[in-house]
Design an enzyme around this catalytic site. Structure first.
Site, mmCIF file in Angstrom:
data_model
loop_
_atom_site.group_PDB
_atom_site.id
_atom_site.type_symbol
_atom_site.label_atom_id
_atom_site.label_comp_id
_atom_site.label_asym_id
_atom_site.label_seq_id
_atom_site.Cartn_x
_atom_site.Cartn_y
_atom_site.Cartn_z
ATOM 1 N N LYS A 52 6.027 -19.620 -59.816
ATOM 2 C CA LYS A 52 7.010 -19.816 -58.734
ATOM 3 C C LYS A 52 7.345 -18.482 -58.075
ATOM 4 O O LYS A 52 7.434 -18.382 -56.854
ATOM 5 C CB LYS A 52 8.269 -20.505 -59.289
ATOM 6 C CG LYS A 52 8.007 -21.971 -59.607
ATOM 7 C CD LYS A 52 9.110 -22.639 -60.411
ATOM 8 C CE LYS A 52 8.636 -24.027 -60.840
ATOM 9 N NZ LYS A 52 9.584 -24.719 -61.723
ATOM 10 N N GLN A 96 14.872 -23.597 -64.717
ATOM 11 C CA GLN A 96 13.616 -24.086 -65.297
ATOM 12 C C GLN A 96 13.907 -25.010 -66.488
ATOM 13 O O GLN A 96 14.647 -24.647 -67.393
ATOM 14 C CB GLN A 96 12.745 -22.899 -65.739
ATOM 15 C CG GLN A 96 11.379 -23.284 -66.265
ATOM 16 C CD GLN A 96 10.504 -23.982 -65.219
ATOM 17 O OE1 GLN A 96 10.428 -23.547 -64.066
ATOM 18 N NE2 GLN A 96 9.871 -25.075 -65.600
ATOM 19 N N ASP A 119 15.231 -28.199 -56.206
ATOM 20 C CA ASP A 119 14.438 -29.127 -57.025
ATOM 21 C C ASP A 119 14.707 -30.586 -56.639
ATOM 22 O O ASP A 119 13.956 -31.482 -57.037
ATOM 23 C CB ASP A 119 14.773 -28.937 -58.518
ATOM 24 C CG ASP A 119 13.767 -28.037 -59.230
ATOM 25 O OD1 ASP A 119 12.601 -28.000 -58.798
ATOM 26 O OD2 ASP A 119 14.155 -27.391 -60.221
#
Ligand code: NDP
Length: 285
Positions: A52, A96, A119
């Site tokens: 990422k 995460q 997200d």
């Protein structure tokens, strides 16, 4: 032979488009910054976080890494998220997953401001998708829609069967296919006659987390098959290389479909591309 839907090439094209868009924002003095929080040092999570950060650097998005020790308390993490929510220099916040067992993942994901929830896991964004209003969409299913569109596969009016009903893949996938005017069926572990339902699909999306589960008996001749699953198989021989596979038994299914995503190189690379798109969307007018 089936058309191979090339996620590597499509995700690269999306990242290049985003890079150009971000450069134009920079000329206007607008920068984008993603906060990436990792708790503990799970090796798979470290790889994902590294990828990422790399994608951010390529596109021209700044990334700020917060690497917290495994023993971090939930209260400490919530306090960090709160400060990032208030910080105007931070556009997006990503925590995460998975988190250590002593933390409530749901509580953490809901603590992120919906305006910074790149997200797409916050209830406000999940709800926005359902009612068709603006919001961040979960990256993997958003990537599947891009794969279909950019491969010239029309969704409108098609029988779409999504197998899997998780909050991050199956449910948003179904909502997105419906938004594209597909006729959508969602299947799960209690679905009766799964193979029969799957054989109705013009577009079959497999997202159950079971290696090579779907063989040719689940697929109608000429269907489009999207394999969201990702599994690392142990090496065939000791000391050999491990291989990746999906939820679909590619060799059995590919000869029967019109288009199929490979694993690796199909849906996988799209998730990060769409995460980058969500980051850029924080400044899009
Ligand atoms: P979950 O485990 O959260 O959900 C699995 C879903 O599949 C559940 O809804 C479950 O049903 C259903 N299911 C399980 N077994 C069967 C079965 N035998 N028949 C029918 N339905 C079944 O998984 P995720 O949605 O998080 O992920 C699915 C797959 O996608 C995994 O392989 C994961 O690694 C992969 N993935 C890939 C990503 C990528 O970037 N390529 C990103 C995210 C996930 P029920 O609800 O009834 O239990």
């Amino acid at each position: 032979m089936a058309q191979l839907i090339d996620g590597k090439q499509i995700s690269a094209a999306i990242k290049d488009e985003l890079k150009t868009e971000v450069a134009s924002y920079k000329e206007q003095g607008i920068s984008i910054c993603l906060a990436v929080i990792q708790v503990g040092n799970d090796p798979a999570s470290s790889v994902y976080v590294g990828n990422k950060k790399k994608a951010c650097a390529y596109i021209g998005i700044e990334s700020k890494a917060y690497e917290l020790p495994e023993e971090t308390t939930e209260a400490e993490l919530l306090s960090l998220i709160d400060s990032l929510n208030q910080d105007d220099s931070i556009n997006g916040i990503l925590v995460q997953l998975p988190l250590p067992k002593h933390m409530d993942e749901y509580k953490i994901t809901q603590a992120i401001s919906p305006k910074k929830d790149v997200d797409g896991f916050h209830e406000q964004n999940v709800g926005a998708l359902q009612v068709g209003s603006q919001g961040f969409v979960s990256c993997t299913p958003a990537g599947v829609i891009q794969l279909l569109k950019r491969s010239g596969i029309d969704i409108c009016g098609k029988e779409c069967v999504v197998v899997g009903r998780s909050n991050i893949v199956g449910k948003p996938m179904a909502a997105l296919l419906l938004r594209e005017n597909g006729t959508v069926t969602i299947c799960h572990s209690r679905t009766r006659n799964l193979a029969e339902v799957c054989r109705r699909a013009d577009i079959l999306v497999a997202a159950i987390g079971k290696p090579k589960f779907f063989d040719a008996s689940y697929v109608k001749e000429g269907a489009v098959v999207i394999d969201v699953g990702i599994h690392r198989l142990p090496p065939a021989v000791e000391g050999g290389k491990s291989k990746l596979c999906g939820d679909v038994d590619f060799d059995s299914v590919a000869p029967h479909c019109s288009a199929i995503t490979p694993v690796p190189g199909g849906v996988g690379p799209m998730t990060i591309a769409m995460l980058m798109d969500n980051c850029v969307a924080t400044v899009r007018k």
